[in-house]
Enzyme design. Structure first.
Site, PDB file in Angstrom:
ATOM      1  N   ASP A  60      -8.379  21.507  20.541  1.00 38.13           N
ATOM      2  CA  ASP A  60      -8.135  22.346  21.714  1.00 38.13           C
ATOM      3  C   ASP A  60      -6.847  21.912  22.415  1.00 38.13           C
ATOM      4  O   ASP A  60      -6.790  20.852  23.024  1.00 38.13           O
ATOM      5  CB  ASP A  60      -9.309  22.221  22.705  1.00 38.13           C
ATOM      6  CG  ASP A  60      -9.117  23.112  23.926  1.00 38.13           C
ATOM      7  OD1 ASP A  60      -9.536  24.286  23.846  1.00 38.13           O
ATOM      8  OD2 ASP A  60      -8.536  22.659  24.925  1.00 38.13           O
ATOM      9  N   TYR A 108       0.190  22.037  27.860  1.00 36.91           N
ATOM     10  CA  TYR A 108       0.022  20.613  27.545  1.00 36.91           C
ATOM     11  C   TYR A 108       1.304  20.027  26.919  1.00 36.91           C
ATOM     12  O   TYR A 108       1.458  18.815  26.845  1.00 36.91           O
ATOM     13  CB  TYR A 108      -1.158  20.360  26.584  1.00 36.91           C
ATOM     14  CG  TYR A 108      -2.512  20.814  27.090  1.00 36.91           C
ATOM     15  CD1 TYR A 108      -2.714  21.222  28.402  1.00 36.91           C
ATOM     16  CD2 TYR A 108      -3.619  20.845  26.233  1.00 36.91           C
ATOM     17  CE1 TYR A 108      -3.961  21.657  28.852  1.00 36.91           C
ATOM     18  CE2 TYR A 108      -4.870  21.274  26.670  1.00 36.91           C
ATOM     19  CZ  TYR A 108      -5.027  21.683  27.982  1.00 36.91           C
ATOM     20  OH  TYR A 108      -6.265  22.115  28.403  1.00 36.91           O
ATOM     21  N   HIS A 146      -5.454  30.998  30.037  1.00 36.68           N
ATOM     22  CA  HIS A 146      -5.808  29.668  30.546  1.00 36.68           C
ATOM     23  C   HIS A 146      -6.500  29.733  31.915  1.00 36.68           C
ATOM     24  O   HIS A 146      -7.490  29.033  32.143  1.00 36.68           O
ATOM     25  CB  HIS A 146      -4.539  28.811  30.622  1.00 36.68           C
ATOM     26  CG  HIS A 146      -4.773  27.348  30.545  1.00 36.68           C
ATOM     27  ND1 HIS A 146      -3.895  26.472  29.965  1.00 36.68           N
ATOM     28  CD2 HIS A 146      -5.807  26.582  30.986  1.00 36.68           C
ATOM     29  CE1 HIS A 146      -4.373  25.233  30.052  1.00 36.68           C
ATOM     30  NE2 HIS A 146      -5.531  25.284  30.668  1.00 36.68           N
ATOM     31  N   LYS A 177      -3.616  28.149  24.439  1.00 35.87           N
ATOM     32  CA  LYS A 177      -3.847  28.964  25.642  1.00 35.87           C
ATOM     33  C   LYS A 177      -2.545  29.484  26.219  1.00 35.87           C
ATOM     34  O   LYS A 177      -1.528  28.778  26.198  1.00 35.87           O
ATOM     35  CB  LYS A 177      -4.572  28.123  26.715  1.00 35.87           C
ATOM     36  CG  LYS A 177      -5.770  27.355  26.171  1.00 35.87           C
ATOM     37  CD  LYS A 177      -6.532  26.605  27.251  1.00 35.87           C
ATOM     38  CE  LYS A 177      -7.541  25.639  26.644  1.00 35.87           C
ATOM     39  NZ  LYS A 177      -7.015  24.295  26.379  1.00 35.87           N
TER      40      LYS A 177
HETATM   41  P1  NAD Z   1     -12.991  14.497  29.439  1.00 32.29           P
HETATM   42  O1  NAD Z   1     -14.144  14.859  30.288  1.00 32.29           O
HETATM   43  O2  NAD Z   1     -12.999  14.831  28.007  1.00 32.29           O
HETATM   44  O3  NAD Z   1     -12.754  12.933  29.650  1.00 32.29           O
HETATM   45  C1  NAD Z   1     -11.656  12.295  29.089  1.00 32.29           C
HETATM   46  C2  NAD Z   1     -11.597  10.863  29.596  1.00 32.29           C
HETATM   47  O4  NAD Z   1     -12.709  10.123  29.119  1.00 32.29           O
HETATM   48  C3  NAD Z   1     -10.347  10.155  29.122  1.00 32.29           C
HETATM   49  O5  NAD Z   1      -9.852   9.376  30.172  1.00 32.29           O
HETATM   50  C4  NAD Z   1     -10.832   9.255  28.000  1.00 32.29           C
HETATM   51  O6  NAD Z   1     -10.105   8.088  27.932  1.00 32.29           O
HETATM   52  C5  NAD Z   1     -12.269   8.991  28.383  1.00 32.29           C
HETATM   53  N1  NAD Z   1     -13.105   8.854  27.178  1.00 32.29           N
HETATM   54  C6  NAD Z   1     -13.268   9.770  26.197  1.00 32.29           C
HETATM   55  N2  NAD Z   1     -14.132   9.319  25.266  1.00 32.29           N
HETATM   56  C7  NAD Z   1     -14.504   8.083  25.656  1.00 32.29           C
HETATM   57  C8  NAD Z   1     -15.360   7.109  25.110  1.00 32.29           C
HETATM   58  N3  NAD Z   1     -16.018   7.333  23.965  1.00 32.29           N
HETATM   59  N4  NAD Z   1     -15.508   5.924  25.767  1.00 32.29           N
HETATM   60  C9  NAD Z   1     -14.868   5.705  26.943  1.00 32.29           C
HETATM   61  N5  NAD Z   1     -14.034   6.588  27.507  1.00 32.29           N
HETATM   62  C10 NAD Z   1     -13.850   7.780  26.872  1.00 32.29           C
HETATM   63  O7  NAD Z   1     -11.691  15.098  30.187  1.00 32.29           O
HETATM   64  P2  NAD Z   1     -10.580  16.182  29.961  1.00 32.29           P
HETATM   65  O8  NAD Z   1      -9.474  15.688  29.107  1.00 32.29           O
HETATM   66  O9  NAD Z   1     -10.246  16.663  31.320  1.00 32.29           O
HETATM   67  O10 NAD Z   1     -11.315  17.409  29.231  1.00 32.29           O
HETATM   68  C11 NAD Z   1     -11.390  17.530  27.825  1.00 32.29           C
HETATM   69  C12 NAD Z   1     -10.508  18.656  27.320  1.00 32.29           C
HETATM   70  O11 NAD Z   1     -10.832  19.887  27.965  1.00 32.29           O
HETATM   71  C13 NAD Z   1      -9.009  18.497  27.639  1.00 32.29           C
HETATM   72  O12 NAD Z   1      -8.389  17.529  26.833  1.00 32.29           O
HETATM   73  C14 NAD Z   1      -8.541  19.896  27.385  1.00 32.29           C
HETATM   74  O13 NAD Z   1      -8.415  20.146  26.000  1.00 32.29           O
HETATM   75  C15 NAD Z   1      -9.676  20.704  27.998  1.00 32.29           C
HETATM   76  N6  NAD Z   1      -9.414  21.108  29.396  1.00 32.29           N
HETATM   77  C16 NAD Z   1      -9.236  22.421  29.663  1.00 32.29           C
HETATM   78  C17 NAD Z   1      -8.994  22.843  30.950  1.00 32.29           C
HETATM   79  C18 NAD Z   1      -8.827  24.304  31.213  1.00 32.29           C
HETATM   80  O14 NAD Z   1      -8.420  24.675  32.318  1.00 32.29           O
HETATM   81  N7  NAD Z   1      -9.119  25.158  30.273  1.00 32.29           N
HETATM   82  C19 NAD Z   1      -8.908  21.934  32.007  1.00 32.29           C
HETATM   83  C20 NAD Z   1      -9.119  20.585  31.714  1.00 32.29           C
HETATM   84  C21 NAD Z   1      -9.360  20.181  30.406  1.00 32.29           C
END
Ligand code: NAD
Length: 276
Positions: free
Chosen positions: A46, A51, A109, A76
């Site tokens: 994704d 990004y 998006h 997106k």
């Molecule tokens: P997330 O909830 O996936 O959390 C990511 C965080 O958790 C990072 O800091 C990472 O280091 C930590 N983490 C991940 N796996 C871990 C593990 N096994 N152990 C310890 N720490 C861990 O947060 P996110 O990046 O905000 O969301 C995921 C994805 O969603 C984004 O990368 C993006 O692709 C998407 N997204 C979309 C929108 C949108 O508006 N459509 C907005 C935000 C994010």
């Protein structure tokens, strides 16, 4: 390849239920993270134009040796490119950066309602699907009324709505609208951007199953039939987040996690008041 749960979409296509999120991942890191994910069995990535890492994602895909047609790629349309012609152009730019001639899923998006362009943008996505540039089309951060409007005006349903969703912000009302409309729910920030990893309830359930908090949270999304895109750039964590098929949450676990829903649990921007 590892077991790969799939969600059926309303356009008769399907999507792998777990994907790798790559927000806040520069190009060079994205190459490594995407390659690691694909080597670990992920088949869904994704990304988004905003990004700034579509090129790195494309490189990671090619470096993995996994065939393009086995990988589900989402990107997106960024808000500044909303509008019919500009959305068509933006998709071409994304495809060029990714180094592919189609994406599996193209999303608007944000509705960015103050621009008044999401319906025109949706019409462009319908065209992109007809032209084969996007196999499926969907939206992100849309509310129920916005979903109803684009469906009413075009007769084409988004396959999914990608929204902020985690145990502290469960979007129950919006999920009901998704069910009514036949739209799948995709969770962004599924780990609460990492904030939920230190939650005592999550930790207790993780200890009980000898799993990590991240695995418990991802299992919760899967059990609710959400499509989930946890982000990590660390190969070990990327693998950990995919290793969630050898345990199940029981009713008590699910009940405890469902009870974490909170009126002020939103972490990201509110799509209705966001001004970007
Ligand atoms: P997330 O909830 O996936 O959390 C990511 C965080 O958790 C990072 O800091 C990472 O280091 C930590 N983490 C991940 N796996 C871990 C593990 N096994 N152990 C310890 N720490 C861990 O947060 P996110 O990046 O905000 O969301 C995921 C994805 O969603 C984004 O990368 C993006 O692709 C998407 N997204 C979309 C929108 C949108 O508006 N459509 C907005 C935000 C994010």
């Amino acid at each position: 390849m590892s077991e790969q749960p799939i969600i059926q979409l309303n356009d008769h296509k399907s999507i792998p239920q777990i994907g790798l999120g790559v927000w806040q991942t520069p190009n060079d890191t994205a190459v490594i993270a995407v390659e690691a994910a694909l080597r670990n069995g992920y088949r869904h990535i994704d990304t988004a134009a905003i990004y700034g890492n579509e090129q790195g994602v494309g490189e990671g895909i090619r470096a993995s040796g996994v065939a393009r047609e086995q990988i589900y790629v989402t990107t997106k349309l960024w808000n500044d490119d909303q509008g019919f012609d500009s959305a068509l152009r933006a998709c071409e730019t994304s495809l060029k950066k990714l180094g592919t001639d189609y994406v599996d899923l193209y999303l608007i998006h944000w509705p960015s309602p103050h621009r008044g362009l999401y319906l025109d943008s949706w019409k462009a996505l319908v065209r992109l699907q007809e032209d084969g540039r996007a196999r499926s089309i969907g939206v992100s951060n849309f509310g129920a009324e916005q979903l109803e409007r684009i469906i009413g005006e075009t007769g084409v349903k988004p396959v999914l709505n990608q929204v902020e969703l985690h145990p502290r912000f469960q979007q129950r009302e919006l999920r009901e609208a998704h069910s009514r409309l036949g739209i799948a729910t995709q969770s962004w920030s599924p780990l609460g951007q990492g904030q939920l990893l230190n939650d005592a309830v999550v930790g207790g359930i993780a200890a009980k199953h000898s799993k990590t908090p991240a695995q418990v949270l991802i299992r919760w999304h899967l059990d609710h039939n959400f499509i989930v895109i946890p982000k990590s750039v660390t190969p070990l964590r990327i693998a950990e987040n995919f290793a969630v098929h050898d345990f199940r949450l029981d009713e008590d676990d699910r009940h405890q996690l469902d009870a974490l829903d909170s009126a002020d649990g939103r972490i990201g921007p509110d799509p209705n008041t966001a001004t970007f």
